[in-house]
Enzyme design. Structure first.
Site, short mmCIF file in Angstrom:
data_model
loop_
_atom_site.label_atom_id
_atom_site.label_comp_id
_atom_site.label_asym_id
_atom_site.label_seq_id
_atom_site.Cartn_x
_atom_site.Cartn_y
_atom_site.Cartn_z
N GLY A 40 0.98 -2.85 -2.23
CA GLY A 40 1.43 -1.72 -1.31
C GLY A 40 0.24 -1.20 -0.51
O GLY A 40 -0.67 -1.82 -0.02
N THR A 41 0.38 0.15 -0.20
CA THR A 41 -0.68 0.51 1.01
C THR A 41 -2.05 0.56 0.37
O THR A 41 -3.14 0.05 0.89
CB THR A 41 -0.27 2.23 1.11
OG1 THR A 41 0.99 1.99 1.75
CG2 THR A 41 -1.28 2.66 2.12
N CYS A 42 -2.15 1.01 -0.89
CA CYS A 42 -3.52 0.99 -1.59
C CYS A 42 -4.15 -0.13 -1.60
O CYS A 42 -5.35 -0.21 -1.14
CB CYS A 42 -3.35 1.64 -3.01
SG CYS A 42 -4.73 1.56 -4.06
N LYS A 51 -12.69 1.40 0.95
CA LYS A 51 -13.70 1.49 0.52
C LYS A 51 -14.72 0.21 0.43
O LYS A 51 -15.93 0.44 0.46
CB LYS A 51 -13.47 1.50 -1.11
CG LYS A 51 -13.43 2.94 -1.49
CD LYS A 51 -11.97 3.81 -1.20
CE LYS A 51 -12.44 4.76 -0.08
NZ LYS A 51 -10.61 5.37 0.04
N GLY A 179 -7.90 15.00 13.35
CA GLY A 179 -7.40 15.14 11.75
C GLY A 179 -8.79 14.80 10.99
O GLY A 179 -9.14 13.85 10.96
N VAL A 182 -8.85 13.46 4.82
CA VAL A 182 -9.71 12.73 3.76
C VAL A 182 -9.75 11.26 4.61
O VAL A 182 -10.87 10.63 4.76
CB VAL A 182 -8.69 12.30 2.56
CG1 VAL A 182 -9.45 11.27 1.74
CG2 VAL A 182 -8.74 13.76 1.73
N ARG A 267 0.19 11.85 5.85
CA ARG A 267 1.23 10.61 5.76
C ARG A 267 2.35 11.29 5.44
O ARG A 267 2.69 12.25 4.76
CB ARG A 267 0.73 9.80 4.58
CG ARG A 267 -0.45 8.93 5.13
CD ARG A 267 -1.13 7.77 4.06
NE ARG A 267 0.13 6.84 3.77
CZ ARG A 267 0.20 5.76 4.59
NH1 ARG A 267 -0.77 5.59 5.80
NH2 ARG A 267 0.76 4.95 4.19
N HIS A 436 -31.53 12.46 -19.58
CA HIS A 436 -32.47 12.73 -18.33
C HIS A 436 -33.18 11.62 -18.10
O HIS A 436 -33.97 10.89 -18.83
CB HIS A 436 -33.25 13.96 -19.03
CG HIS A 436 -34.20 14.43 -17.84
ND1 HIS A 436 -33.89 15.22 -16.72
CD2 HIS A 436 -35.49 14.01 -18.05
CE1 HIS A 436 -35.17 15.33 -16.12
NE2 HIS A 436 -36.01 14.76 -16.86
C1 LIG Z 1 -6.77 4.45 4.70
C2 LIG Z 1 -6.38 4.99 3.30
C3 LIG Z 1 -7.11 5.07 2.34
C4 LIG Z 1 -6.79 5.33 0.85
N1 LIG Z 1 -7.63 5.80 -0.01
C5 LIG Z 1 -7.41 6.21 -1.19
C6 LIG Z 1 -8.11 6.42 -2.10
O1 LIG Z 1 -9.53 5.97 -1.95
N2 LIG Z 1 -7.66 6.77 -3.28
C7 LIG Z 1 -6.26 6.91 -3.61
O2 LIG Z 1 -6.21 7.33 -4.78
N3 LIG Z 1 -5.49 7.05 -2.56
C8 LIG Z 1 -5.90 6.53 -1.46
N4 LIG Z 1 -5.09 6.31 -0.32
C9 LIG Z 1 -3.55 6.72 -0.54
C10 LIG Z 1 -2.98 5.56 -1.64
O3 LIG Z 1 -2.97 4.38 -0.88
C11 LIG Z 1 -1.31 5.99 -1.77
O4 LIG Z 1 -1.39 7.28 -2.29
C12 LIG Z 1 -0.77 4.98 -2.48
O5 LIG Z 1 -0.89 3.60 -2.31
C13 LIG Z 1 0.79 5.53 -3.00
O6 LIG Z 1 1.39 4.40 -3.82
P1 LIG Z 1 2.85 4.29 -3.86
O7 LIG Z 1 3.14 3.26 -4.84
O8 LIG Z 1 3.47 5.49 -3.86
O9 LIG Z 1 3.09 3.53 -2.45
P2 LIG Z 1 2.46 2.29 -1.59
O10 LIG Z 1 1.04 1.93 -1.91
O11 LIG Z 1 2.67 2.90 -0.06
O12 LIG Z 1 3.51 1.24 -1.90
C14 LIG Z 1 4.86 1.14 -1.52
C15 LIG Z 1 5.42 -0.29 -1.42
O13 LIG Z 1 7.00 0.07 -1.30
C16 LIG Z 1 7.11 -1.23 -0.54
N5 LIG Z 1 8.48 -0.92 0.19
C17 LIG Z 1 9.06 0.31 0.68
N6 LIG Z 1 10.55 0.34 0.93
C18 LIG Z 1 10.70 -0.89 0.40
C19 LIG Z 1 12.24 -1.41 0.47
N7 LIG Z 1 13.25 -0.88 0.78
N8 LIG Z 1 12.22 -2.75 -0.30
C20 LIG Z 1 10.98 -3.25 -0.77
N9 LIG Z 1 9.85 -2.79 -0.77
C21 LIG Z 1 9.51 -1.60 -0.18
C22 LIG Z 1 6.29 -1.17 0.86
O14 LIG Z 1 6.24 -2.40 1.44
C23 LIG Z 1 4.96 -0.85 -0.04
O15 LIG Z 1 4.42 -1.96 -0.27
C24 LIG Z 1 -5.61 5.86 0.73
C25 LIG Z 1 -4.34 5.61 2.06
C26 LIG Z 1 -4.79 5.29 3.18
C27 LIG Z 1 -3.93 5.13 4.08
#
Ligand SMILES: Cc1cc2nc3c(=O)[nH]c(=O)nc-3n(C[C@H](O)[C@H](O)[C@H](O)COP(=O)(O)OP(=O)(O)OC[C@H]3O[C@@H](n4cnc5c(N)ncnc54)[C@H](O)[C@@H]3O)c2cc1C
Length: 461
Positions: A40-42, A51, A179, A182, A267, A436
């Protein structure tokens, strides 16, 4: 006959893969659908690549400060191509590892876009083919996308989101970051450290506005030392990208020229419209609505992570994954207190907090005492020349317990786990031994100060 699973998870980010593995550990047959990259995004364009770049940038800054430590270094400069390659290799390595981990738990990876067509029925569209599968329970973990401002539409070239900002081919000479939350502040640190002229424009009165006021003010001061200009209480009204260098126009009339304009104003949850329509899924704006068991208005369909717009944090998604995995496999769990999910920002210096902020206590009318301790008075921090920042601990005077901790300082994101354990402490904290000299002593001292028992702070008059 179509394949059938006890549980199908849609999305393989932190929420999705964690839920899938936990369901499998609880004896369910599980499939996880992913239309893009595993993790995913993370993993692919969020936590991990950001990081990795921050770590390279921090190394460069440390070397530049080597003379202060009595170490002569001839010169240091950013090799951006190598920083990028290192970041990409880290992501690729984790992606491979995570894929193997998911499979080792006998979770079937279902590549493609998954759409729920009816309760219990999912179609997976992948490269021209469509298959149908059945699921006893479904967990939606579909994540989020960057919010686009109508006045500053993304063009992927000059006006970019964090995704492109993580993978630029070259270090831009200048960058305006719209913005000061974070992501904006983290990217500001990366680009300022490697030599870009960075300007943050924030509509609210301070950076990192969700934390206590002192945090934003302190960070703004520290950013100045990195060469980052912060324009707070200022709005961008438009951007002119006709020339090679964009012109960013503010409401005040000021124009800033920049090679790149990073828009990082938050987001927005993502869920397939087809799924929403087919299930008549309850929504709150773009977020999927859930109850405290993280179940949607459709029985047996759960939603977690960024898709429900709660924490927008990977570990927030992990926490929600635990609850849904139990509920989707016969258990009955409710989501606990969201304020106990730590907040972490990996800027220079870092920011971390947990529990109630001082401002939240004020808003709730709580009678609190706030203890403070400063890194500049800590032996280890001075030894490391990492003296910026402080820790504040909030005591609820009615219960005589610590209910919140906020920190700004070097590597405080590593201290926030300890701060979590400190929540609920009484003045007995004085009896707990911290080694310490360590940076963690600042945490103990702040908590002691909240009870008027600090050893190293001067007496309050
Ligand atoms: C630049 C940046 C830095 C970040 N740094 C941090 C950090 O340091 N610490 C932290 O805690 N959070 C951080 N975050 C936030 C973190 O990435 C998200 O909160 C986290 O990834 C959310 O997890 P999730 O599982 O909800 O969704 P996501 O990680 O977004 O995963 C969702 C997945 O679902 C898939 N998907 C969507 N729709 C469908 C579909 N219909 N069929 C099949 N697949 C699908 C997508 O392709 C994606 O891979 C950061 C975000 C960004 C953008």
């Amino acid at each position: 006959m179509s394949e059938s699973f006890d549980v199908v998870v849609i999305g393989s980010g932190p929420g999705g893969y964690a839920a899938a593995i936990r369901c499998a550990q609880r004896g369910a047959t599980v499939g996880v659908a992913e239309k893009n990259f595993i993790g995913g995004t993370c993993l692919n364009c969020g936590c991990i690549p950001s990081k990795a770049l921050l770590a390279s940038a921090h190394t460069l800054l440390s070397i530049k400060h080597a003379a202060l430590m009595g170490v002569d270094v001839a010169s240091a400069s950013a090799n951006w191509a190598k920083m990028q390659a290192r970041k990409d290799a880290i992501v690729a390595g984790f992606r491979k590892g995570l894929t193997g981990l998911i499979q080792s738990h006998k979770v079937k990876i279902l590549p493609g876009r998954a759409v729920i067509t009816a309760p219990g029925t999912i179609k997976i569209e992948a490269e021209g083919s469509t298959t149908q599968i059945q699921a006893g329970k479904i967990i939606l973990a579909t994540g989020s996308e960057p919010i686009e401002l109508p006045a500053l539409p993304f063009d992927g070239r000059t006006v970019i989101s964090s995704k492109e900002a993580l993978g630029l081919d070259n270090i831009p000479k200048s960058m305006v970051i719209v913005g000061g939350g974070v992501i904006g502040c983290e990217m500001a640190c990366v680009y300022a450290a490697v030599g870009a002229k960075v300007t943050i424009v924030e509509a609210l009165s301070r950076l990192i506005p969700m934390e206590d006021e002192w945090v934003g003010r302190l960070i703004e001061r520290e950013f100045k030392k990195l060469g980052i200009d912060s324009l707070t209480s200022q709005k961008v009204t438009s951007v002119d990208t006709a020339t090679e260098t964009a012109k960013v126009i503010l409401e005040s009339g000021q124009t800033i020229e920049a090679e790149k304009v990073l828009v990082s104003v938050g987001r927005r949850p993502v869920v397939d419209k087809e799924t929403v329509g087919a299930l008549n899924l309850g929504m709150s704006d773009s977020a999927i609505s859930v109850n405290d068991k993280l179940e949607t208005n459709v029985t047996g369909v759960y939603a977690i992570g960024d898709a429900i717009g709660t924490t927008f944090l990977a570990h927030g998604a992990f926490a929600e994954a635990e609850i849904t995995a139990v509920n989707a496999t016969g258990g009955d769990e409710k989501i606990a207190d969201y304020s106990l999910i730590p907040r972490a920002v990996y800027t220079f210096p870092e920011i971390a907090s947990i529990g109630k902020t001082e401002q939240a206590c004020k808003n709730e009318g709580l009678d609190v005492s706030v203890g403070k301790s400063f890194f500049k008075a800590n032996g280890r921090s001075v030894a490391h020349n990492e003296t910026a920042g402080q820790i504040s601990a909030v005591r609820d005077n009615a219960t005589n317990r610590i209910i919140g901790v906020t920190m700004v300082g070097s590597m405080v994101t590593e201290l926030i786990g300890a701060a979590r354990l400190l929540l609920g402490s009484t003045e007995k904290i004085t009896e707990v031994s911290f080694p310490h000299p360590t940076v963690s002593e600042v945490l103990k001292e702040a908590a002691e100060d909240a009870f008027g028992l600090s050893l190293h702070n001067p007496p309050k008059v």
